[in-house]
Design a protein around this motif. Structure first.
Motif, PDB file in Angstrom:
ATOM      1  N   TRP A 117       0.565  -1.310   0.272  1.00  0.00           N
ATOM      2  CA  TRP A 117      -0.027   0.131  -0.205  1.00  0.00           C
ATOM      3  C   TRP A 117       0.642   1.172   0.167  1.00  0.00           C
ATOM      4  O   TRP A 117       0.796   2.096  -0.707  1.00  0.00           O
ATOM      5  CB  TRP A 117      -0.783   0.071   0.959  1.00  0.00           C
TER       6      TRP A 117
ATOM      7  N   ARG B 207      -2.924  -2.889  -4.943  1.00  0.00           N
ATOM      8  CA  ARG B 207      -3.989  -2.791  -4.325  1.00  0.00           C
ATOM      9  C   ARG B 207      -4.266  -4.316  -3.975  1.00  0.00           C
ATOM     10  O   ARG B 207      -4.790  -4.066  -2.803  1.00  0.00           O
ATOM     11  CB  ARG B 207      -5.036  -3.410  -5.678  1.00  0.00           C
TER      12      ARG B 207
ATOM     13  N   GLU C 144      -5.548  -4.585  -0.261  1.00  0.00           N
ATOM     14  CA  GLU C 144      -6.311  -5.663   0.204  1.00  0.00           C
ATOM     15  C   GLU C 144      -6.316  -7.026   1.538  1.00  0.00           C
ATOM     16  O   GLU C 144      -6.828  -6.819   2.607  1.00  0.00           O
ATOM     17  CB  GLU C 144      -6.286  -6.634  -1.067  1.00  0.00           C
TER      18      GLU C 144
ATOM     19  N   SER D 126       0.321  -0.708  -9.781  1.00  0.00           N
ATOM     20  CA  SER D 126      -0.648  -0.628  -9.616  1.00  0.00           C
ATOM     21  C   SER D 126      -1.916  -2.352  -8.978  1.00  0.00           C
ATOM     22  O   SER D 126      -2.407  -1.954  -7.954  1.00  0.00           O
ATOM     23  CB  SER D 126      -1.532  -0.117 -10.386  1.00  0.00           C
TER      24      SER D 126
END
Lengths: 334, 286
Positions: free
Chosen positions: A145, A182, A186, A178
């Motif tokens: 992240w 994600r 998550e 990217s």
């Protein structure tokens, strides 16, 4: 080898062949930069431009390769098989990014072996962030992240870098990054919504990775000597502080969705400058890690050295075998 | 495959098949293995899982970046096969609370003696040559096994095998190329390749051992009798070994017993590492 030959032509020879050619080359280069289009490997380019790019692209390649280590550290312990598969794929992507970037750098005249030698000799740099340890599973989330998130902020503008092979490599890399960000998000979201121990693990990881991630954008603008020239050459598009501020703005939004907090009570949106501001960062720590005195500098380099030196016999065998095969083919053809 | 068998599940060979699809079919009752079939799926799943765990260690440690990627890819393929087989196996097994066992229940919450992988898969990576020796044997074995399993009367096993066989075919090529390179490269690489085969070969015999379970399932057209793969295995691996100027090592076979839960000393360490985090947080989701 072709790439190496490029470099082995002494600069004074190419430069001295004709002053007119040099002037034409410079004029063409200036025009391409002014038009904001692309320099390709065979085009004339100023020696300093080549050097700057080589440094930046090889550092970027090294960062991908060293960056595999903190995450590879958790492949064997990933807490579900699905997460294990995603993590393996991610670390594998990083090796792929390293390969594209080494190839882009090779087009500027240095081969991969030379770059690797510089890395394991401690002469080349890589992103300092990878000198921090990945201590818990939540670090896989925080790295994805925050670290990949910061990397994307840095790298999306590089897709438009004036050097063609670099810009094109970045397009593909950014797509994969990217996805990486994600999956990191998550992981944190799942932990944050999990048991109290899981949520605590997530918050602890965000606390540890936040400041190092912000420092990934490099020193403040008034202390970043190379930035100005890189921006003039259309390699870099935005200043360090500008990108950092943008990143903080994105994270402020996302951390709310995560149900976690950022360890910085001075984040605010400055209405006058229309920019996000953050609390002070420990630049002494940054310089310490950069100088080799971070928590994992020695460990990361040693691991790379071990893999490279330990694998020398395999590469030698492959080269010897290829040579024997090509001799056989020649004998057969004769 | 006959229509009757195909209708047992909506998955047919050739369709992209994900472990999640199988888990869904098991949960909704569309795919329901018998106890025997589940035990067989568990064996193949454990083989693939333990191998994936071993191979994953090479990622960031391989002799060249291309091999970080290649070995990582193979590990990822094997992990995918493991997840599919285990998801299916779990359909005939229940947890203490009565719920069906998931792939993760099986991977993370069984102990050594409950694993059904044969001992070759848990052998340490050793150097790159030892890893290649193990991989060479495994990928020829799996290639032959999955090729035949595509004809299984159990549609789910056939579907998993149909996807897996294409991937394992690449693994076979990768391993064979490296056997040739290492055996025909330098004096040192040849010595290491020979050594790699010597330490892995004692565990080859166990791959081809029949027992009551495979007997019953092979008879029913569901499983492949391990012994029936041996001739092709010897011939195909023999061709590569001959080209490489190597001989089948003259070493005694180990007693094995992995299919009955008897393992070498190595498995305990593999599981300790693999399971530690999941077991620290039982019931957590990730």
């Amino acid at each position: 080898m072709a790439a190496q030959n490029l470099q082995s032509v002494p600069a004074e020879l190419t430069a001295g062949t004709s002053e007119t050619a040099e002037a034409d080359g410079q004029a063409n280069f200036d025009r391409v930069i002014a038009e904001d289009s692309r320099i390709e490997p065979k085009d004339w380019m100023p020696a300093a431009y080549r050097k700057t790019l080589l440094r930046q692209i090889s550092q970027h390649a090294h960062s991908e390769i060293i960056g595999m280590q903190p995450e590879a550290n958790w492949i064997s312990r990933a807490p579900s098989l699905k997460r294990k598969a995603i993590l393996m794929a991610k670390v594998q992507d990083e090796a792929g990014h390293g390969l594209y970037l080494y190839s882009a750098a090779e087009s500027l005249g240095q081969n991969r072996d030379e770059m690797t030698d510089a890395l394991i000799a401690g002469k080349a740099r890589y992103s300092s962030i990878f000198n921090y340890p990945a201590l818990t599973w939540a670090d896989m989330g925080a790295i994805g992240w925050l670290v990949d998130g910061a990397a994307i902020c840095n790298q999306v503008p590089l897709c438009r870098a004036s050097y063609g092979p670099y810009g094109r490599a970045m397009v593909r890399i950014c797509k994969e990054e990217s996805f990486h960000q994600r999956q990191g998000f998550e992981i944190l979201l799942e932990l944050s919504n999990g048991t109290p121990a899981q949520k605590q693990m997530a918050q602890d990881a965000v606390n540890r990775w936040y400041a190092p991630a912000l420092m990934m954008f490099g020193p403040p603008d008034d202390d970043s000597p190379n930035s100005k020239q890189s921006m003039a050459w259309n390699i870099k598009r935005f200043s360090n502080d500008e990108l950092r501020s943008r990143f903080v703005g994105m994270m402020v939004e996302q951390v709310r969705v995560l149900g976690l907090t950022l360890p910085d009570d001075q984040i605010r949106f400055n209405e006058d400058s229309k920019k996000w501001e953050h609390g002070p960062l420990d630049w002494d720590e940054f310089h310490e890690v950069l100088a080799g005195r971070g928590p994992c500098n020695s460990q990361r380099l040693e691991r790379r050295r071990e893999a490279h030196d330990g694998g020398a016999w395999v590469r030698e065998a492959a080269a010897a075998y290829a040579q024997k095969q090509s001799m056989k083919t020649k004998e057969y053809a004769a | 495959m006959s229509e009757a068998n195909a209708s047992a599940t909506r998955i047919t060979p050739g369709n992209a098949l994900r472990p999640e699809d199988i888990a869904l079919e098991v949960r909704t009752g569309l795919a329901k293995p018998t106890e025997d079939t589940a035990e067989y799926a568990l064996r193949l799943g454990d083989d693939a899982l333990i191998l994936a765990q071993r191979l994953g260690h090479w990622i960031s440690r391989a002799p060249e970046l291309e091999e970080d990627i290649a070995l990582g890819n193979i590990a990822l393929d094997e992990l995918g096969h493991a997840r599919s087989f285990l998801s299916y196996a779990g359909g005939a097994m229940t947890n203490d609370d009565g719920s069906a066992r998931s792939e993760d229940d099986l991977a993370y919450f069984r102990r050594e003696h409950e694993f059904r992988s044969v001992q070759l898969f848990e052998q340490p990576n050793g150097d790159f040559a030892a890893t290649i020796a193990r991989q060479f044997v495994v990928s020829y074995y799996q290639f032959l096994l999955y090729s035949r399993l595509t004809e299984s009367k159990d549609a789910t096993l056939a579907a998993i095998a149909a996807k897996a066989v294409k991937e394992v075919d690449y693994h076979r090529d990768h391993a064979a190329q490296w056997v040739l390179r290492l055996a025909g490269g330098t004096e040192e690489s040849r010595k290491r390749m020979i050594h790699g085969f010597r330490i892995m070969w004692p565990y080859v015999e166990e791959l081809f051992r029949d027992d009551d379970l495979t007997g019953r399932l092979a008879e029913a057209g569901i499983a492949v009798a391990p012994s029936s793969l041996k001739e092709d295995f010897d011939r195909l691996t023999g061709e590569v070994l001959t080209e490489a100027g190597l001989e089948v090592p003259d070493v005694p076979a180990a007693p094995g017993g992995g299919r009955q839960g008897k393992h070498s000393e190595h498995l305990g360490y593999i599981l300790a590492e693999m399971q530690v985090l999941a077991r620290e947080h039982p019931g957590a989701s990730w």
